[in-house]
Structure formats: C-alpha cells, structure tokens
Design a protein around this motif. Structure first.
Motif, PDB file in Angstrom:
ATOM      1  N   LEU A  31       0.829  -1.198   0.000  1.00 18.98           N
ATOM      2  CA  LEU A  31       0.000   0.000   0.000  1.00 18.98           C
ATOM      3  C   LEU A  31       0.865   1.251   0.000  1.00 18.98           C
ATOM      4  O   LEU A  31       1.998   1.236   0.480  1.00 18.98           O
ATOM      5  CB  LEU A  31      -0.890   0.028   1.257  1.00 18.98           C
ATOM      6  N   LYS A  32       0.290   2.332  -0.515  1.00 21.10           N
ATOM      7  CA  LYS A  32       0.886   3.655  -0.406  1.00 21.10           C
ATOM      8  C   LYS A  32       0.083   4.487   0.582  1.00 21.10           C
ATOM      9  O   LYS A  32      -1.055   4.132   0.931  1.00 21.10           O
ATOM     10  CB  LYS A  32       0.947   4.334  -1.779  1.00 21.10           C
ATOM     11  N   LYS A  33       0.664   5.565   1.036  1.00 20.30           N
ATOM     12  CA  LYS A  33       0.029   6.385   2.071  1.00 20.30           C
ATOM     13  C   LYS A  33      -1.393   6.760   1.675  1.00 20.30           C
ATOM     14  O   LYS A  33      -1.648   7.209   0.557  1.00 20.30           O
ATOM     15  CB  LYS A  33       0.851   7.648   2.322  1.00 20.30           C
ATOM     16  N   GLY A  34      -2.327   6.530   2.611  1.00 21.18           N
ATOM     17  CA  GLY A  34      -3.733   6.845   2.372  1.00 21.18           C
ATOM     18  C   GLY A  34      -4.536   5.717   1.765  1.00 21.18           C
ATOM     19  O   GLY A  34      -5.769   5.770   1.792  1.00 21.18           O
ATOM     20  N   GLU A  35      -3.873   4.698   1.217  1.00 24.26           N
ATOM     21  CA  GLU A  35      -4.592   3.567   0.641  1.00 24.26           C
ATOM     22  C   GLU A  35      -5.048   2.606   1.743  1.00 24.26           C
ATOM     23  O   GLU A  35      -4.420   2.512   2.815  1.00 24.26           O
ATOM     24  CB  GLU A  35      -3.714   2.822  -0.362  1.00 24.26           C
ATOM     25  N   VAL A  36      -6.131   1.876   1.460  1.00 26.54           N
ATOM     26  CA  VAL A  36      -6.648   0.903   2.414  1.00 26.54           C
ATOM     27  C   VAL A  36      -6.811  -0.444   1.726  1.00 26.54           C
ATOM     28  O   VAL A  36      -6.904  -0.532   0.498  1.00 26.54           O
ATOM     29  CB  VAL A  36      -7.994   1.354   3.023  1.00 26.54           C
ATOM     30  N   PHE A  37      -6.836  -1.472   2.545  1.00 25.41           N
ATOM     31  CA  PHE A  37      -7.066  -2.838   2.056  1.00 25.41           C
ATOM     32  C   PHE A  37      -8.006  -3.524   3.030  1.00 25.41           C
ATOM     33  O   PHE A  37      -7.748  -3.567   4.242  1.00 25.41           O
ATOM     34  CB  PHE A  37      -5.751  -3.611   1.959  1.00 25.41           C
ATOM     35  N   ASP A  38      -9.112  -4.045   2.532  1.00 25.45           N
ATOM     36  CA  ASP A  38     -10.096  -4.742   3.348  1.00 25.45           C
ATOM     37  C   ASP A  38     -10.028  -6.245   3.078  1.00 25.45           C
ATOM     38  O   ASP A  38      -9.888  -6.666   1.927  1.00 25.45           O
ATOM     39  CB  ASP A  38     -11.508  -4.247   3.024  1.00 25.45           C
ATOM     40  N   TYR A  39     -10.136  -7.030   4.144  1.00 26.28           N
ATOM     41  CA  TYR A  39     -10.158  -8.479   3.944  1.00 26.28           C
ATOM     42  C   TYR A  39     -10.917  -9.164   5.079  1.00 26.28           C
ATOM     43  O   TYR A  39     -11.084  -8.622   6.174  1.00 26.28           O
ATOM     44  CB  TYR A  39      -8.740  -9.039   3.824  1.00 26.28           C
ATOM     45  N   ALA A  40     -11.341 -10.368   4.819  1.00 29.48           N
ATOM     46  CA  ALA A  40     -11.891 -11.291   5.806  1.00 29.48           C
ATOM     47  C   ALA A  40     -11.634 -12.696   5.279  1.00 29.48           C
ATOM     48  O   ALA A  40     -11.770 -12.950   4.084  1.00 29.48           O
ATOM     49  CB  ALA A  40     -13.387 -11.064   6.012  1.00 29.48           C
ATOM     50  N   VAL A  41     -11.238 -13.597   6.159  1.00 27.76           N
ATOM     51  CA  VAL A  41     -10.922 -14.973   5.746  1.00 27.76           C
ATOM     52  C   VAL A  41     -11.757 -15.940   6.588  1.00 27.76           C
ATOM     53  O   VAL A  41     -11.347 -16.344   7.679  1.00 27.76           O
ATOM     54  CB  VAL A  41      -9.417 -15.278   5.909  1.00 27.76           C
ATOM     55  N   PRO A  42     -12.922 -16.329   6.108  1.00 33.33           N
ATOM     56  CA  PRO A  42     -13.751 -17.285   6.848  1.00 33.33           C
ATOM     57  C   PRO A  42     -13.007 -18.600   7.078  1.00 33.33           C
ATOM     58  O   PRO A  42     -12.343 -19.125   6.184  1.00 33.33           O
ATOM     59  CB  PRO A  42     -14.962 -17.489   5.931  1.00 33.33           C
ATOM     60  N   GLY A  43     -13.096 -19.108   8.301  1.00 30.70           N
ATOM     61  CA  GLY A  43     -12.475 -20.381   8.624  1.00 30.70           C
ATOM     62  C   GLY A  43     -11.008 -20.305   8.990  1.00 30.70           C
ATOM     63  O   GLY A  43     -10.404 -21.331   9.302  1.00 30.70           O
TER      64      GLY A  43
END
Length: 280
Positions: A31-43
């Motif tokens: 990522l670069k400054k200000g960027e976001v990353f969303d995640y979820a890992v079921p299980g």
C-alpha cells in the motif's frame, strides 16, 4: 513447493484450502500512504505483520493504531502484529509513505478476541554458533506466550546471525499427528536476503536417507512445507530472513520430529533445546 518472487497484486499467495498446505493462509499486501485494504478470511484466524511501513488496523471496529515501525527492510527495526479472529472484517490503512504487510493465517473453527503485539512483547530466542554454522535469532510474534489467546496459529520471524550458514537444522519434520512424538503443522515461509540479491537453498527430504527436493530461494521466495525434513541455507556473505507461518491440525503447540540420521547434532548446537521449547 517453491513459489518464485512475483507481484501478487495483493491477492493471496497461499489461499484457503490449498492442496499442499490447507492449514495455512498467506498474503502480501502493498500500500501507499492513504490507501486501504479490506479483507476477511472465513475459517481462518490471521495475523497482520508489517514487513515495512506502518498501518492502522481495524478489526470489526476494534482499532490498533500505528502498527509497524520498520523502514527500508525487515532488518530495520522490530516486528509488530495484530491478531485477527476467524472471519473478522479487517481494514489496513497505510499511514507511512508506503507499506508491505504480511497476512499469516491458520485454519481454526472458533472466534476469539483481537489483540496487538508490540515490540516490547516479542518473545526472542537466539541459539546456535558460528562454529556450527547454525547461528540464528527467532522473534516470536504469536508464540508460546499467546496460547490462551490464539487457536492454531504460530507466527515468527527467523534471522540468520552473521553471513552464511544453515537454519532449520538438525533436520526435522512435523507432518503427522503422532502425539506425543510429533504434531501435524503445515508451514509456509517467505524469504528475504541482505543484500537483496543474495540467495539460498531450501531442502525438502521426504524420507530419511533418500534423495529429496531442493529449491533455489531468492528475495521474496515463498516455500510451502507439506511434509518431510526441511533445513535451509544462505550463501556465504549474505544474511537471510524468513517469515514463518505454522498452522496446527489438532493443537497449537508444535512437536518437532528430528531426523534420526542427524539427531546427534542436537547435542552440538548451543541453545537449540531452548528454541524447541519456544514453539510449545
């Protein structure tokens, strides 16, 4: 199996239910400054560890600010991390100029509570010697001190001490649930070298005293250990680091089965039993 260095575009390098290491999950997010990353890992329970840079981490509304403090590489400071419960919605927000973030995971079926691990809370062990070519330091992020807070996941950073030498020796395996002698733990590594044009070798011997496989590992290489004895080495003149993910099948504590052919070497390497104890 060796996965050569590549731009994974923030997509899992080792995804859920992988054929070789179904107990592991691994992603690298840049990522670069200000960027976001969303995640979820079921299980899968996961752990966020910035390789470099700093991120704010939100786990289902629980905030952990300014995680990570390293600059140019993984040798530039101490690791920090955030434990993420199974399936939790997680957001990483880059607050440094840029960040490279490891996401480690292990299969688990219960939902626990998130928490952070700061550099003062690391569990560090150093063992081996220059004479035996086995000198290394291990920084446990999710180690023995977190048994009551984590399900099956162990996360550590391993460094060779000095330039050149072996790691993961005496050769051992952990591919069969055969308590009390051995536990089934899938394992995934991501390697870095200093200078970054250094390289090394990952061995994988499936059966004692029979020829196995060997992989040429480079800066950014990922190796999945499904079964067999698995020492690795770095070329003379270079330092080696590897991010280590262990996921247990039936328990979190790791019980290594040392290769009988080389078992006498356990008595020649200073401090190695302290190292073994830290994975329990």
């Amino acid at each position: 199996m060796h996965i050569a260095p590549h731009d994974n575009q923030n997509k899992p390098i080792v995804d859920v239910d992988h054929d070789l290491v179904p107990l592991n999950y691994f992603n690298i997010v840049k990522l670069k400054k200000g960027e976001v990353f969303d995640y979820a890992v079921p299980g899968y329970e996961t752990c966020v560890v910035p390789a470099t840079g700093t991120v704010d981490v939100d786990v289902d509304g629980a905030g952990f600010a300014k995680v990570g403090n390293r600059g140019v590489d993984v040798w530039d400071g101490e690791p920090e991390g955030v434990y993420v419960p199974v399936g939790a919605k997680t957001r990483l927000a880059c607050v440094s100029d840029e960040a490279e973030v490891f996401i480690a995971g292990a299969k688990y079926d219960k939902v626990l509570e998130p928490f952070d691990v700061r550099q003062a809370e690391l569990d560090v062990v150093q063992y081996g010697s220059d004479d035996t070519k086995t000198h290394r330091k291990i920084k446990h992020i999710l180690g023995a001190g977190h048994h009551d807070k984590v399900g099956r996941l162990l996360v550590s950073e391993l460094y060779t001490v000095g330039a050149g030498g072996w790691s993961g020796f005496p050769s051992h395996k952990h591919d069969t649930d055969n308590l009390p002698d051995e536990t089934r733990h899938d394992e995934t590594y991501n390697f870095r070298f200093k200078p970054n044009y250094g390289s090394g070798l990952q061995m994988l011997q499936r059966v004692d005293n029979e020829p196995g496989d060997a992989y040429h590992i480079m800066d950014g290489s990922t190796v999945m250990i499904d079964k067999g004895y698995h020492p690795c080495a770095v070329l003379p003149g270079y330092e080696m680091y590897y991010f280590t993910i262990l996921g247990g099948l039936s328990q979190r504590s790791l019980k290594q089965n040392f290769q009988e052919t080389h078992a006498e070497q356990l008595h020649t390497i200073p401090g190695i039993m302290d190292m073994v104890a830290k994975f329990k």
